[in-house]
Design an enzyme around this catalytic site. Structure first.
Site, mmCIF file in Angstrom:
data_model
loop_
_atom_site.group_PDB
_atom_site.id
_atom_site.type_symbol
_atom_site.label_atom_id
_atom_site.label_comp_id
_atom_site.label_asym_id
_atom_site.label_seq_id
_atom_site.Cartn_x
_atom_site.Cartn_y
_atom_site.Cartn_z
ATOM 1 N N GLU A 191 75.884 83.418 -2.772
ATOM 2 C CA GLU A 191 76.975 84.285 -3.229
ATOM 3 C C GLU A 191 78.273 83.753 -2.621
ATOM 4 O O GLU A 191 78.431 83.759 -1.409
ATOM 5 C CB GLU A 191 76.753 85.734 -2.784
ATOM 6 C CG GLU A 191 75.448 86.314 -3.299
ATOM 7 C CD GLU A 191 75.168 87.733 -2.832
ATOM 8 O OE1 GLU A 191 76.081 88.377 -2.278
ATOM 9 O OE2 GLU A 191 74.030 88.194 -3.006
ATOM 10 N N ASN B 140 66.926 90.676 -0.827
ATOM 11 C CA ASN B 140 68.345 90.299 -0.832
ATOM 12 C C ASN B 140 68.920 90.615 0.532
ATOM 13 O O ASN B 140 68.905 91.759 0.977
ATOM 14 C CB ASN B 140 69.120 91.095 -1.889
ATOM 15 C CG ASN B 140 70.565 90.631 -1.994
ATOM 16 O OD1 ASN B 140 70.836 89.537 -2.492
ATOM 17 N ND2 ASN B 140 71.488 91.429 -1.483
ATOM 18 N N GLU B 141 69.395 89.579 1.207
ATOM 19 C CA GLU B 141 70.060 89.740 2.497
ATOM 20 C C GLU B 141 69.253 90.608 3.462
ATOM 21 O O GLU B 141 69.680 91.715 3.824
ATOM 22 C CB GLU B 141 71.467 90.298 2.298
ATOM 23 C CG GLU B 141 72.363 89.375 1.505
ATOM 24 C CD GLU B 141 73.830 89.811 1.489
ATOM 25 O OE1 GLU B 141 74.094 91.001 1.652
ATOM 26 O OE2 GLU B 141 74.695 88.937 1.315
HETATM 27 C C1 GAL Z 1 76.474 90.939 -0.543
HETATM 28 C C2 GAL Z 1 75.301 91.365 -1.391
HETATM 29 C C3 GAL Z 1 75.667 91.548 -2.838
HETATM 30 C C4 GAL Z 1 76.940 92.333 -2.959
HETATM 31 C C5 GAL Z 1 78.026 91.639 -2.182
HETATM 32 C C6 GAL Z 1 79.371 92.314 -2.265
HETATM 33 O O1 GAL Z 1 76.283 91.248 0.778
HETATM 34 O O2 GAL Z 1 74.234 90.466 -1.327
HETATM 35 O O3 GAL Z 1 74.617 92.225 -3.498
HETATM 36 O O4 GAL Z 1 76.688 93.590 -2.456
HETATM 37 O O5 GAL Z 1 77.658 91.572 -0.837
HETATM 38 O O6 GAL Z 1 79.380 93.527 -1.560
#
Ligand code: GAL
Length: 699
Positions: free
Chosen positions: A313, A150-151
């Site tokens: 996201e 993830n990221e």
């Molecule tokens: C992103 C991440 C998510 C969540 C979101 C809000 O960077 O992939 O898991 O953490 O930010 O903070």
């Protein structure tokens, strides 16, 4: 092969964490997702401690049940590999899997992304959990694709554990072969930094003044990027072998990672996490900032990797961690606006973050579509509306391509070198933003184009105008490619501080702008940074070439230019206020069918406006529409007809109103809004605050 998302419809989804909720809630959640009009759900990316509660003991039952239920409700499942969050037992038993800061202090268990890609133990354990997962879920009928980790490089994008120092040495040995070559490339004779044995070579450590060798700093970032890529490749290979029916992606976009190479090497398409902060002012400099409209710039970067992509996201509520990042709630209409911002810029799948706000943990204020009380609200109603609109318009939009005749050029070497080198890095941001902003506000869609050794003339030739604001590191081959582009009729714009470094980041002894000098028709004679009070020499434009007597600031850096080409014309000179008075500041040089404009300063909004006029760059919709500056225009086109009775390919004009006020637009040709079915007759119309339209003009 092109790395794009291919869908037949523009679709929506949501991130879901079954492990955060009692199982009794899942069924209702999945049912309501479907009712809301969502088709995708992403799960599991932080579930390692559940899937491998003890070393070598695997239990996928939580996700088996959740996936089965989601599938039963007709949702497509995206599975995340859980490696961003190693379990406590893992880092406790194998502390060499932990990343460290440059001062040697380790990160510890208790947040996320505390591991290092170069620990062989971490690779071994990652490979095993990914293998087990991929085998276990390969035949699940609901799964359509995988997100790796993830990221990558979010939160931490520098790596200084013992494993990283060792891997860096190997990477350098492969790159340079001998220590002599390394010493030469890094100029280690300076300050007696010469290495006499490989064991002496390290990534940045704790050095006085926080000023390590700049050439090492550049190689370090290339190394960090390669470390992610080889780690990701390991995961991708495993998933592809075990689950060949599924697509593979990952979500970005983060520092010290060549996301283009990552995607080209192993992904089907790239995904992006879009977190506009609903009106927060970014420190983007200058007056009239773009605010969260600036996310269109990030989306342009994403589009340069995958022309059609996924938003994995999409921010859907007020957001914040317990102790950092405090964002307001999206105002009515903004959730819809930013969803269409993603779509207007090339997204064909938008997955919201997240279904419901967590009731515990670091992100219990990072609100999702639902608050803790789990009741429908204005945000869910807005998503319902978007889903309804996409049912009507999604098929026509899916797969269509963003059109642009202008591109801003970028490359990773200059980005990474410029992070450390204060003598060029900041200028790039200022100039890129000025160009992006003025093009945006004048309704001229633009792309970002990342140059690398594989870039072809054909890719450049897609654009009529290229802006490469400050390419300090300039390979001879790239200069040749740019020359061929101009020869063929392109317009190229270059700013100060260009061409003076080679690929090692060492300075050339030829006159600036180095290998670009013949194309620009100038050499740099004298130069200065801004004064301590921030002022820098001003210049005026030739009134034969421009329609203004105004003085323009060189905006932070000023070079005087000597004209070296017979085909060059001086377009601007420093004015009386400085010792540079009378010297050329802006020069246009003709080569073949095209021209290069070299500017010995940093671009400002005001100068960009003048150059847009000089180059006759117009909005592609100029004959169809008149729009105020607060509206973004993008055009996505299909090369084939999409509707009955249509004879040409479809061009969709997205209009996004970022203002909290209604905006007046004028249409010169009848049009239909694909999202609502509303008709626009020739004349003036008022569109709502935060409105998003997808107009198709009558043929
Ligand atoms: C992103 C991440 C998510 C969540 C979101 C809000 O960077 O992939 O898991 O953490 O930010 O903070």
């Amino acid at each position: 092969m092109e790395k794009a998302l291919h869908t037949r419809n523009v679709l929506l989804g949501v991130c879901y964490y079954p492990e955060h909720w009692p199982q009794t809630m899942w069924e209702d959640d999945f049912r309501r997702m479907k009712e809301l009009g969502l088709q995708y759900v992403r799960m599991a990316e932080f579930g390692w401690a559940l899937m491998e509660p003890e070393e070598g003991v695997f239990d996928f039952s939580v996700f088996d049940r959740a996936f089965d239920l989601a599938h039963r409700h007709g949702l497509n499942i995206i599975v995340g590999t859980p490696t961003a969050t190693p379990p406590a037992w893992l880092t406790h038993r194998y502390p060499d899997t932990l990343n460290a800061q440059a001062n040697g202090i380790s990160y510890e268990h208790g947040s996320r992304r505390h591991y290092t890609y170069n620990s062989s133990k971490f690779r071994e354990l990652s490979a095993r959990i990914v293998q087990r997962m991929a085998e276990h879920f390969a035949d699940h009928p609901g799964i359509v694709g995988w997100q790796l980790d993830n990221e990558f490089n979010c939160e931490v994008s520098e790596f200084y554990s013992a494993a990283d120092h060792a891997a860096f040495r190997e990477w350098l040995q492969a790159k340079y072969g001998t220590l002599a070559a390394l010493n030469e490339a890094w100029g280690t004779v300076f300050w007696s930094q010469t290495y006499t044995a490989w064991e002496q070579v390290h990534l940045t450590r704790n050095v006085p003044s926080d000023s390590p060798n700049p050439h090492l700093k550049l190689d370090e970032k290339r190394f960090f990027s390669d470390s992610v890529i080889s780690y990701a490749q390991m995961q991708a290979d495993i998933v592809r072998a075990a689950a060949p029916r599924h697509w593979v992606t990952t979500n970005g976009l983060f520092g010290h990672l060549d996301s283009h190479k990552l995607t080209d090497d192993m992904l089907d398409f790239f995904s992006y996490d879009s977190y506009p902060m609903f009106g927060r002012t970014f420190p983007d400099g200058g007056d009239n900032p773009l605010l969260d409209r600036r996310f269109s710039m990030s989306l342009s970067n994403v589009r340069s990797i995958s022309p059609n992509f996924c938003i994995m996201e999409q921010q859907s509520g007020p957001g914040g961690w317990v102790n950092r990042i405090e964002q307001p709630s999206p105002k009515p209409g903004q959730l819809r606006l930013w969803t269409y911002q993603s779509i207007a810029n090339g997204a064909d799948l938008v997955v919201y973050f997240r279904w419901r706000t967590a009731t515990f943990g670091t992100e219990m204020y990072w609100h999702g579509l639902h608050n803790w009380d789990n009741r429908p609200n204005r945000r869910t109603r807005e998503v319902e509306r978007i889903a309804e609109e996409l049912r009507r318009a999604g098929q026509a939009i899916a797969g269509s391509r963003y059109e642009a005749d202008v591109a801003i050029l970028r490359d990773y070497d200059n980005e990474w070198d410029g992070e450390f080198d204060k003598w060029h890095g900041g200028y790039d941001w200022t100039s890129t933003l000025a160009w992006f902003k003025r093009l945006q506000r004048r309704h001229i869609p633009s792309d970002m184009l990342f140059l690398n050794e594989q870039t072809t003339l054909e890719q450049l030739n897609r654009y009529e105008t290229l802006v490469y604001p400050h390419p300090t590191i300039m390979r001879e081959e790239t200069a040749k490619l740019l020359e061929a582009y101009v020869q063929g009729g392109g317009s190229l714009i270059i700013g100060c501080r260009s061409g003076y470094k080679d690929e090692t980041g060492r300075c050339r002894m030829t006159p600036m702008p180095g290998p670009l000098a013949p194309l620009c028709g100038v050499t740099v004679e004298d130069f200065t940074r801004a004064e301590p009070d921030g002022s820098s020499p001003s210049f005026t434009l030739s009134t034969e070439a421009f329609d203004t007597f105004a003085a323009f600031s060189s905006n932070g850096f000023a070079e005087t230019l000597a004209v070296t080409s017979a085909n060059a014309e001086v377009l601007g000179r420093y004015d009386d206020s400085s010792y540079m008075s009378g010297e050329p500041a802006l020069v246009e040089n003709r080569t073949g069918e095209g021209r290069t404009i070299y500017f010995g300063g940093v671009f400002s909004d005001a100068l960009v406006d003048q150059l847009i006029d000089r180059l006759n760059i117009a909005s592609p919709a100029a004959s169809l529409l008149e729009l105020p500056e607060e509206i973004e225009l993008t055009v996505r086109s299909q090369d084939k007809p999409m509707f009955e009775g249509q004879s040409n390919g479809l061009r969709i004009h997205f209009l996004l109103n970022y203002s909290n006020r209604p905006a007046a637009i004028t249409v010169h040709c009848g049009a239909t809004d694909l999202l609502t079915g509303n008709r626009f007759a020739v004349g003036t119309a008022e569109i709502e605050p935060y409105a998003a339209l997808a107009l198709v003009f009558d043929e």
